[in-house]
Design a protein around this motif. Structure first.
Motif, mmCIF file in Angstrom:
data_model
loop_
_atom_site.group_PDB
_atom_site.id
_atom_site.type_symbol
_atom_site.label_atom_id
_atom_site.label_comp_id
_atom_site.label_asym_id
_atom_site.label_seq_id
_atom_site.Cartn_x
_atom_site.Cartn_y
_atom_site.Cartn_z
ATOM 1 N N CYS A 147 0.837 -1.190 0.000
ATOM 2 C CA CYS A 147 0.000 0.000 0.000
ATOM 3 C C CYS A 147 0.876 1.245 0.000
ATOM 4 O O CYS A 147 1.894 1.294 0.686
ATOM 5 N N ASP A 148 0.465 2.254 -0.762
ATOM 6 C CA ASP A 148 1.185 3.528 -0.839
ATOM 7 C C ASP A 148 0.402 4.689 -0.228
ATOM 8 O O ASP A 148 0.750 5.847 -0.446
ATOM 9 N N LYS A 149 -0.659 4.406 0.512
ATOM 10 C CA LYS A 149 -1.515 5.489 0.979
ATOM 11 C C LYS A 149 -0.987 6.177 2.244
ATOM 12 O O LYS A 149 -1.251 7.346 2.477
ATOM 13 N N ASN A 177 -8.281 -1.523 -5.136
ATOM 14 C CA ASN A 177 -8.661 -0.775 -6.329
ATOM 15 C C ASN A 177 -7.596 0.207 -6.796
ATOM 16 O O ASN A 177 -7.834 1.008 -7.687
ATOM 17 N N ALA A 178 -6.387 0.080 -6.225
ATOM 18 C CA ALA A 178 -5.218 0.744 -6.809
ATOM 19 C C ALA A 178 -4.523 -0.198 -7.789
ATOM 20 O O ALA A 178 -3.466 0.132 -8.327
ATOM 21 N N HIS A 228 -10.142 1.499 -1.324
ATOM 22 C CA HIS A 228 -9.920 2.824 -0.747
ATOM 23 C C HIS A 228 -10.752 3.828 -1.543
ATOM 24 O O HIS A 228 -10.717 3.817 -2.772
ATOM 25 N N PRO A 229 -11.502 4.702 -0.886
ATOM 26 C CA PRO A 229 -12.347 5.656 -1.614
ATOM 27 C C PRO A 229 -11.598 6.517 -2.636
ATOM 28 O O PRO A 229 -12.174 6.905 -3.651
ATOM 29 N N PRO A 276 -14.168 1.233 3.293
ATOM 30 C CA PRO A 276 -13.806 1.818 4.585
ATOM 31 C C PRO A 276 -13.802 3.348 4.557
ATOM 32 O O PRO A 276 -13.142 3.951 3.714
ATOM 33 N N VAL A 277 -14.530 3.960 5.500
ATOM 34 C CA VAL A 277 -14.561 5.421 5.588
ATOM 35 C C VAL A 277 -13.699 5.919 6.745
ATOM 36 O O VAL A 277 -13.115 6.985 6.681
#
Length: 502
Positions: free
Chosen positions: A220-222, A267-268, A301-302, A326-327
């Protein structure tokens, strides 16, 4: 950091004091989580290996030996366990559910929350009695916890009966790690601080024959400020679409009824490709043509949920109308310090797009309460967002600081009793909306994928709807593994009761 340092694999003597002797080791193996440094990471460190093979030197290593793996955490960890079990069995080992008769015990760990880590340390203490009875038993710790410097230091200091520690990036090196553990009187620690490669054709021992997990990407890169995953799982790196499609086709041919596509930020998918423009929507479009009844994915991820993906999902078919989104919070101020990079308004716009395209969609979510600096008003914004969206279910958590993350440096200034009270209040709303969603299904006929007997009664079958709702009903035993039609006659707190139709 040079290649030798990044790939450092050290064997650490159990009879020395780690606090005095291993500073150089940790300088080589670990890079303490650094947001600044992690954001610099590039694709050049990731290699794509087409075919995994077990070297002949390891042939029959496990003949006459048994292994046991205990798994903690998410579906990704469960799938890693399937891979390790596949490697063990390719080496000749046999699986067992009895620790006492095991020759190897592995704890596949989760680092997402402090409670999960404490369970692992408790289990390690428990395993000491088995080690004393059978000194030849190998005990190993793998998974996300193994990627944390403080965890490995604690194991070295307090759990010297552990024989091997390895991380998330080098599961494919399990045969080598086992060989070293057998031959050495030293604890084998192999943890890579590099980003991790993509290894294809790893053997797998699937946990079931009805549903299957398929990794489509890793890492993950978030860099959400509370999350350790970008440091324990590395950067986002996607499998090639042709490899995924072939795996799903093979599972369909084997009779699997449902596929769950996995990724830390699923979804990335495809954003790291530099030779093709191809995302999760493109992949789902191709997978929708495969003869398998259900396909779903987690976790999204939104920020990366694009219009084309929504358009593809709206076609349904074998793409289920259930989305886990997830929010984490309904407050813009909290979302900002979480570094989620979207606002409440953006999230609600996304939900509106999804509901417009898929009117009967079931949305579920994750929410954290008691984040540093969260006020009562900000918590109320989370409750109001939940009601506005009308989520059908949520995984809810009290904030847990993870060492090395930016949030861990913030003052955790929400009292524990307030955190617990907020969690209780949130869960009341979750139960209310879950009950409403279940009650609407009473009297309807619905498709259920039967997985086996219910947990409480062997004569009652249990299965899940396309929207991932549990249904218990009496029906023919040969329904297991099949899609059947069930009429819902009762809604309970977290499940449904039905009558078998056909």
């Amino acid at each position: 950091m040079n290649e030798e340092q990044r790939l450092a694999s050290q064997q650490i003597k159990k009879d020395k004091q780690p606090a005095k002797d291993y500073s150089k080791y940790f300088e080589q193996v670990f890079t303490a989580p650094s947001l600044k440094e992690a954001k610099k990471r590039g694709k050049e460190d990731v290699k794509y290996h087409k075919d995994f093979e077990i070297d002949e030197q390891f042939a029959n290593m496990g003949v006459g030996r048994k292994f046991y793996i205990r798994t903690y955490g998410c579906q990704m960890n469960e799938h890693d366990t399937e891979v390790m079990a596949g490697i063990f069995m390719a080496l000749g080992y046999e699986p067992t559910e009895n620790i006492e008769e095991s020759d190897i015990v592995l704890l596949n760990t989760c680092a997402i929350r402090e409670g999960a880590e404490n369970k692992v340390f408790g289990e390690l203490g428990f395993l000491l009695k088995y080690k004393r009875k059978n000194p030849n038993m190998l005990i190993g710790v793998c998974g996300c916890m193994s990627q944390e410097e403080n965890v490995v230091k604690r194991i070295l200091k307090q759990y010297q009966h552990v024989d091997m520690v390895f991380g998330t990036h080098n599961i494919h090196r399990l045969p080598t790690i086992l060989k070293e553990a057998y031959l050495s009187k030293e604890m084998v620690v192999e943890v890579w601080s590099k980003e991790g490669d993509v290894i294809e054709n790893l053997p797998k021992k699937r946990l079931g024959s009805i549903k299957a997990w398929v990794n489509i990407m890793y890492g993950c890169d978030k860099f959400c400020t509370y999350c350790i995953v970008p440091y324990t799982r590395g950067k986002e790196r996607s499998r090639r679409p042709e490899e995924i499609i072939q795996e799903v086709r093979s599972l369909a041919a084997e009779g699997y009824q449902e596929i769950m596509l996995l990724g830390q930020n699923v979804n990335a998918y495809g954003k790291d490709f530099d030779d093709i423009t191809y995302g999760l929507g493109d992949l789902m479009k191709e997978l929708s043509t495969i003869d398998i009844p259900r396909i779903r994915f987690t976790t999204s991820h939104p920020r990366d949920f694009d219009d084309y993906l929504i358009e593809v999902l709206a076609q349904k078919g074998n793409l289920v109308e259930h989305i886990h989104l997830p929010v984490q919070s309904g407050s813009n101020e909290i979302l900002k310090i979480m570094a989620r990079k979207y606002t409440r308004e953006h999230f609600l716009q996304l939900v509106d797009k999804i509901k417009t395209a898929i009117p009967d969609v079931a949305l579920t979510t994750d929410i954290i309460v008691g984040y540093p600096n969260e006020t009562e008003e900000q918590f109320e914004e989370t409750l109001s967002l939940y009601r506005e969206v009308g989520f059908e279910m949520a995984y809810t958590y009290i904030y847990s600081a993870r060492e090395g993350t930016p949030a861990a440096k913030m003052q955790d200034n929400v009292p524990d009793d307030v955190k617990k009270q907020r969690l209780d209040r949130l869960n009341e709303v979750v139960r209310e909306y879950s009950a409403k969603a279940l009650e609407k299904l009473v009297g309807t006929e619905i498709e259920v994928l039967v997985e086996g007997s219910s947990k409480r009664r062997d004569d009652v079958l249990a299965g899940y709807t396309r929207k991932n709702r549990l249904v218990n009903f009496e029906g023919p035993a040969d329904s297991v593994g099949k899609l059947v039609t069930v009429k819902i006659i009762e809604a309970k707190s977290h499940s449904l009761v039905g009558e078998f139709i056909k």
